[in-house]
Scaffold this active site. Structure first.
Site, PDB file in Angstrom:
ATOM      1  N   TYR A   1       0.853  -1.200   0.000  1.00 32.28           N
ATOM      2  CA  TYR A   1       0.000   0.000   0.000  1.00 32.28           C
ATOM      3  C   TYR A   1       0.881   1.240   0.000  1.00 32.28           C
ATOM      4  CZ  TYR A   1      -3.002   3.771   1.681  1.00 32.28           C
ATOM      5  OH  TYR A   1      -3.658   4.964   1.802  1.00 32.28           O
TER       6      TYR A   1
ATOM      7  N   GLU B   1      -4.036   7.386  -3.567  1.00 32.47           N
ATOM      8  CA  GLU B   1      -3.934   6.056  -2.967  1.00 32.47           C
ATOM      9  C   GLU B   1      -3.597   5.035  -4.033  1.00 32.47           C
ATOM     10  OE1 GLU B   1      -6.372   4.856   1.038  1.00 32.47           O
ATOM     11  OE2 GLU B   1      -7.475   4.870  -0.845  1.00 32.47           O
TER      12      GLU B   1
END
Length: 387
Positions: free
Chosen positions: A109, A197
């Site tokens: 991530y 993101e």
């Protein structure tokens, strides 16, 4: 402002952020044609909606060949995709991203956001790729690595290396990850993004680092500098009432409650919603009419609030600083005369000329309930729901 994944990846490509090769498709035939252009026989068919959790909802599927692309595209296009972010009503899929298959070794991530507490940008990384970052933060916060970026000097190489090493990357992976992070920072800053993101950020078996998914939101207040980005806005993905409110420069967000709120100032609006909830009610919206609560503003605010069939009562909470309360009261009276308001209205006005305003409202001959203070207003509007 939100955009689709395929649009976010087009932006990232401009800044040399590595992404898989892929194309948008609006029909099954287009999906088949663009799949033929991919460098791999295996393709990923991805629903394009403004919500996360698409994979769990059945909106992301792997096709092993062209025939499977056709079959999956036919199933996903037009489906009502329900995820944890869409709510139970879901969203209809009107477009797809057809993307090359990737030989994935690890899923990570990477995210970037403005940290208002520290007045700096924060770049975050985690080994828990593919999971909801909110869940990771709540259950295993130690797995989220952060560096804070001084906007005067930008993201530094040593900070990117710190994150890369923290993710357990080695050799070629480290240099590729550092290049990725520096390029992502450049794209974020150049486009006045409020959120970026990459989930998951993948490491391939060849050591490459790619954005398998990409989400970018932009600062609405900076869009005057980016006319090209405004063209990426997809009104089909936004709440119709929020779109309508934006036409009148009203800050409106639809919620799930039954008490419509009309307030001036974002802070006061949030406090109003809080006290409604504490008192036992549920706010139906956030609506900040700003500093100019005149007849037209109030009228448009009423129209937006009343368009929500869940609204059973309205609370108007105005603090008269720049705008005088008696002018707001006159605006409310004139606005209600011209529209059909069939729910009770509780009004709390405080500040300049609030006493004169209260008299005007009581003598208007209209069915207004005037509150003495904010707590009194919340109690009165919640009691109206019980009647």
């Amino acid at each position: 402002m939100k955009i689709h994944e395929y649009q976010a990846k087009e932006i990232l490509r401009k800044y040399n952020v590595p992404v898989p090769e892929g194309f948008v498709a609006f029909t099954v035939d287009e999906a088949v044609e663009v799949a033929k252009k991919l460098p791999t026989e295996v393709a990923v068919v991805k629903a394009q909606i403004h919500a996360g959790g698409r994979g769990k909802g059945g909106g992301v599927k792997i096709a092993k060949n062209i025939n499977e692309v056709k079959d999956l595209a036919g199933k996903i296009l037009g489906m009502n995709l329900v995820t944890h972010q869409t709510g139970p009503e879901g969203k209809m899929v009107k477009k797809l991203l057809i993307e090359q298959g990737i030989d994935i070794e690890r899923e990570l991530y990477l995210g970037m956001v403005l940290d208002r507490t520290n007045s700096r940008f924060a770049m975050m990384a985690s080994t828990e790729g593919g999971m909801e970052i909110e869940k990771v933060a709540a259950e295993t916060p130690e797995k989220i690595l952060k560096v804070w970026v001084d906007p005067r000097v930008g993201l530094q190489g040593y900070q990117a290396r710190q994150l890369a090493f923290g993710l357990g990357l080695e050799g070629k992976q480290v240099s590729n990850a550092v290049k990725f992070m520096l390029a992502l920072y450049k794209a974020f800053m150049a486009n006045d993004a409020s959120l970026a993101e990459i989930n998951p950020l993948v490491v391939t078996k060849q050591g490459d680092v790619l954005a398998l998914d990409a989400k970018i939101n932009f600062d609405d207040s900076a869009m005057f500098r980016h006319k090209d980005l405004l063209e990426l806005r997809d009104l089909d993905e936004e709440d119709p009432l929020e779109v309508e409110a934006s036409k009148f420069n009203l800050n409106y967000i639809k919620l799930d409650g039954n008490v419509g709120c009309m307030v001036n100032g974002a802070g006061l609006a949030m406090a109003t919603m809080d006290i409604i909830k504490i008192t036992g009610g549920e706010p139906a919206n956030f609506l900040d009419v700003g500093g100019g609560a005149n007849v037209e503003t109030v009228r448009n605010g009423f129209k937006i609030i009343l368009a929500d069939p869940n609204v059973k009562a309205i609370l108007i909470n105005i603090f008269g600083g720049i705008v005088r309360c008696d002018r707001v009261a006159q605006g409310v009276i004139e606005a209600v005369k011209t529209i059909d308001v069939n729910v009770p209205i509780v009004i709390r006005l405080a500040g300049t000329n609030h006493e004169e305003a209260a008299v005007m409202l009581k003598e208007s001959g209209m069915n207004f309930t005037v509150a003495a203070d904010l707590q009194d207003a919340a109690i009165k509007v919640v009691n109206e729901l019980k009647n």
